[in-house]
Design a protein around this motif. Structure first.
Motif, PDB file in Angstrom:
ATOM      1  N   ASP A  69      14.901  -0.095 -32.103  1.00  0.00           N
ATOM      2  CA  ASP A  69      14.052  -1.039 -31.372  1.00  0.00           C
ATOM      3  C   ASP A  69      12.916  -1.545 -32.262  1.00  0.00           C
ATOM      4  O   ASP A  69      12.580  -2.732 -32.257  1.00  0.00           O
ATOM      5  N   ALA A  70      12.321  -0.633 -33.037  1.00  0.00           N
ATOM      6  CA  ALA A  70      11.219  -1.021 -33.931  1.00  0.00           C
ATOM      7  C   ALA A  70      11.699  -1.980 -35.015  1.00  0.00           C
ATOM      8  O   ALA A  70      11.015  -2.965 -35.332  1.00  0.00           O
ATOM      9  N   PHE A  71      12.879  -1.711 -35.582  1.00  0.00           N
ATOM     10  CA  PHE A  71      13.424  -2.594 -36.609  1.00  0.00           C
ATOM     11  C   PHE A  71      13.853  -3.940 -36.038  1.00  0.00           C
ATOM     12  O   PHE A  71      13.730  -4.967 -36.702  1.00  0.00           O
ATOM     13  N   ASN A  72      14.371  -3.930 -34.813  1.00  0.00           N
ATOM     14  CA  ASN A  72      14.699  -5.209 -34.157  1.00  0.00           C
ATOM     15  C   ASN A  72      13.462  -6.091 -34.035  1.00  0.00           C
ATOM     16  O   ASN A  72      13.505  -7.290 -34.300  1.00  0.00           O
ATOM     17  N   LEU A  73      12.358  -5.462 -33.639  1.00  0.00           N
ATOM     18  CA  LEU A  73      11.119  -6.214 -33.451  1.00  0.00           C
ATOM     19  C   LEU A  73      10.550  -6.700 -34.777  1.00  0.00           C
ATOM     20  O   LEU A  73      10.039  -7.824 -34.878  1.00  0.00           O
ATOM     21  N   ALA A  74      10.654  -5.875 -35.813  1.00  0.00           N
ATOM     22  CA  ALA A  74      10.047  -6.220 -37.107  1.00  0.00           C
ATOM     23  C   ALA A  74      10.911  -7.156 -37.939  1.00  0.00           C
ATOM     24  O   ALA A  74      10.392  -8.064 -38.596  1.00  0.00           O
TER      25      ALA A  74
ATOM     26  N   ASP B 233      16.308 -11.221 -35.599  1.00  0.00           N
ATOM     27  CA  ASP B 233      16.205 -12.648 -35.307  1.00  0.00           C
ATOM     28  C   ASP B 233      15.549 -12.833 -33.938  1.00  0.00           C
ATOM     29  O   ASP B 233      15.140 -11.858 -33.290  1.00  0.00           O
ATOM     30  N   SER B 234      15.439 -14.078 -33.495  1.00  0.00           N
ATOM     31  CA  SER B 234      14.732 -14.371 -32.253  1.00  0.00           C
ATOM     32  C   SER B 234      15.377 -13.676 -31.057  1.00  0.00           C
ATOM     33  O   SER B 234      14.680 -13.231 -30.130  1.00  0.00           O
ATOM     34  N   ILE B 235      16.706 -13.526 -31.086  1.00  0.00           N
ATOM     35  CA  ILE B 235      17.397 -12.856 -29.978  1.00  0.00           C
ATOM     36  C   ILE B 235      17.109 -11.356 -29.994  1.00  0.00           C
ATOM     37  O   ILE B 235      16.816 -10.752 -28.960  1.00  0.00           O
ATOM     38  N   SER B 236      17.182 -10.762 -31.182  1.00  0.00           N
ATOM     39  CA  SER B 236      16.914  -9.317 -31.306  1.00  0.00           C
ATOM     40  C   SER B 236      15.497  -8.976 -30.869  1.00  0.00           C
ATOM     41  O   SER B 236      15.261  -7.942 -30.229  1.00  0.00           O
ATOM     42  N   LYS B 237      14.548  -9.828 -31.221  1.00  0.00           N
ATOM     43  CA  LYS B 237      13.153  -9.564 -30.874  1.00  0.00           C
ATOM     44  C   LYS B 237      12.926  -9.547 -29.362  1.00  0.00           C
ATOM     45  O   LYS B 237      11.969  -8.943 -28.870  1.00  0.00           O
TER      46      LYS B 237
END
Length: 435
Positions: free
Chosen positions: A123-128, A131-135
């Protein structure tokens, strides 16, 4: 006469003290020792790095104390992990001094906080880095979060164990954060339990290791139909079918439980160890495994059974192993000579003892782990942000190494000299430019 009787009574009580302890009591002692093993500066600063990453994705106010440190954690995360990912050495000496000061301010919070209250690493790596969808993805919750956390901890435990900078202490910490009993019945569960048992054995926590591996053996005995592709890949058993792979991992569990019991002090434990070794050899013969582990156990059992001819044959094969040093091979030569001249009924000598035997098994396991391309495995399983995860691990190694420079008065003195030299170099460069 009374004094002699009293002394003999005390000696008898002392000699029986270990025998009188139950398995449960000895297991509890290991659990306490495990906690003590985790009380180190390296584990504390590594945990600091993990919390930096996971807390960066936290959106809620977990506690007033966390809220008071949130801005500092985010600032350090952006400086150390995120922006300097491709250039970890860009942090200056003064940056590290500042970060160490921040760490000391929140040290109690770091030590008392369970990192698993924060979002997962994914989750932390998705946010950092996503892409826009992952965030925009919702964070994992409930059983899904527990499952992913277990996988993250187990993967990190395996990746860092061979690292010079992180190594066994950090691997043990990650291992203690896994809970195989919370995972669904699967290959991941049995591999994780086996790896925990091996790590506890390597750290000398024999009762804890025995408990872990015993539960895994029971699980394997009741789950013979589970597909084991990762196990085949990990141990390079590509020529084995699923049934044979099951026998192989079953044998390795009996092997290390045997070593656990061999290292214990009670007579009943040695008897149990020999039974485990017999089961190990029975399993390996079914699938045709023939390597240094098999030869070492064979030689030990043959010596115990006073079958000198077979013991010498097994020792001779063992001497060909590439895992052994020249010193190890000299010990085997000594053992062969000892066996040739050994009189019936004479106890085993110290040349070929349980410590040497367990050393061979540990070397074997580390050699297996060293050959695994974890990045490739993770990519094949479509683990998101695999490259970023490995870069971050490398970054944490350098981060922890530099942090250690500011953990004592002596190190701080060396740092002062470093700053002084840095200042001189900058001044000399400035003068050269002005000329």
């Amino acid at each position: 006469m009374k004094k002699i009787v009293l002394v003999l009574l005390l000696v008898f009580i002392f000699s029986c003290s270990n025998e009188s302890k139950t398995d449960k009591e000895l297991l509890e002692n290991d659990k306490k020792e495990l906690v003590e093993n985790l009380d180190s500066y390296k584990v504390a600063t590594y945990k600091f790095g993990k919390i930096l990453i996971r807390a960066s994705a936290e959106k809620n106010t977990i506690s007033p104390e966390f809220q008071s440190f949130k801005s500092d954690l985010d600032r350090i995360f952006n400086k150390v992990v995120k922006h300097d990912l491709d250039n970890p050495e860009s942090l200056s000496v003064l940056d590290y001094i500042s970060i160490y000061r921040d760490y000391k301010n929140m040290e109690d919070f770091i030590m008392e906080t369970d990192e698993d209250i924060f979002p997962t690493l994914i989750d932390a790596f998705n946010l950092a880095y996503g892409d826009s969808i992952s965030k925009q993805k919702e964070y994992l919750k409930g059983e899904d979060k527990v499952y992913v956390q277990n996988i993250e901890h187990s993967i990190l435990s395996a990746i860092v164990i061979l690292s010079k900078d992180l190594g066994k202490e950090v691997s043990l910490y990650e291992c203690t954060k896994t809970y195989p009993e919370l995972l669904p019945d699967s290959e991941i569960k049995t591999l994780l339990q086996y790896f925990r048992g091996f790590l506890f054995f390597e750290k000398g926590l024999y009762y804890l290791s025995e408990d872990e591996i015993s539960r895994n053996i029971d699980w394997l005995n009741h789950n013979k139909e589970i597909d084991l592709p990762y196990t085949r890949a990990l141990f390079q058993w590509g020529n084995l079918n699923n049934e044979q792979t099951h026998i192989g991992i079953h044998s390795l569990n009996h092997l290390f439980r045997g070593f656990d019991r061999l290292m214990m002090e009670r007579e009943i434990d040695e008897k149990r160890a020999l039974e485990d070794f017999e089961m190990f050899l029975k399993d390996t013969k079914k699938i045709g495994l023939d390597n240094e582990i098999v030869w070492s156990v064979e030689s030990y059992l043959y010596l115990k059974n006073e079958d000198n001819e077979k013991a010498i044959a097994a020792l001779t094969k063992l001497k060909t192993s590439k895992l052994l040093s020249s010193g190890d091979k000299e010990r085997i030569d000594e053992s062969i000579e000892y066996v040739k001249n050994r009189k019936p009924g004479k106890v085993l000598n110290g040349v070929y003892d349980k410590y040497f035997l367990s050393k061979i098994a540990t070397k074997y396991m580390f050699s297996i782990l060293a050959q695994v391309d974890w990045k490739k495995v993770m990519k094949e399983q479509n683990v998101p942000h695999t490259d970023e995860i490995f870069k971050t691990i490398d970054n944490l190694k350098i981060f922890l190494e530099n942090m250690e420079k500011y953990s004592s008065a002596e190190n701080l003195k060396q740092t002062g000299d470093e700053i002084k030299n840095t200042g001189k170099n900058l001044w000399n460069k400035a003068k050269a430019l002005a000329e």
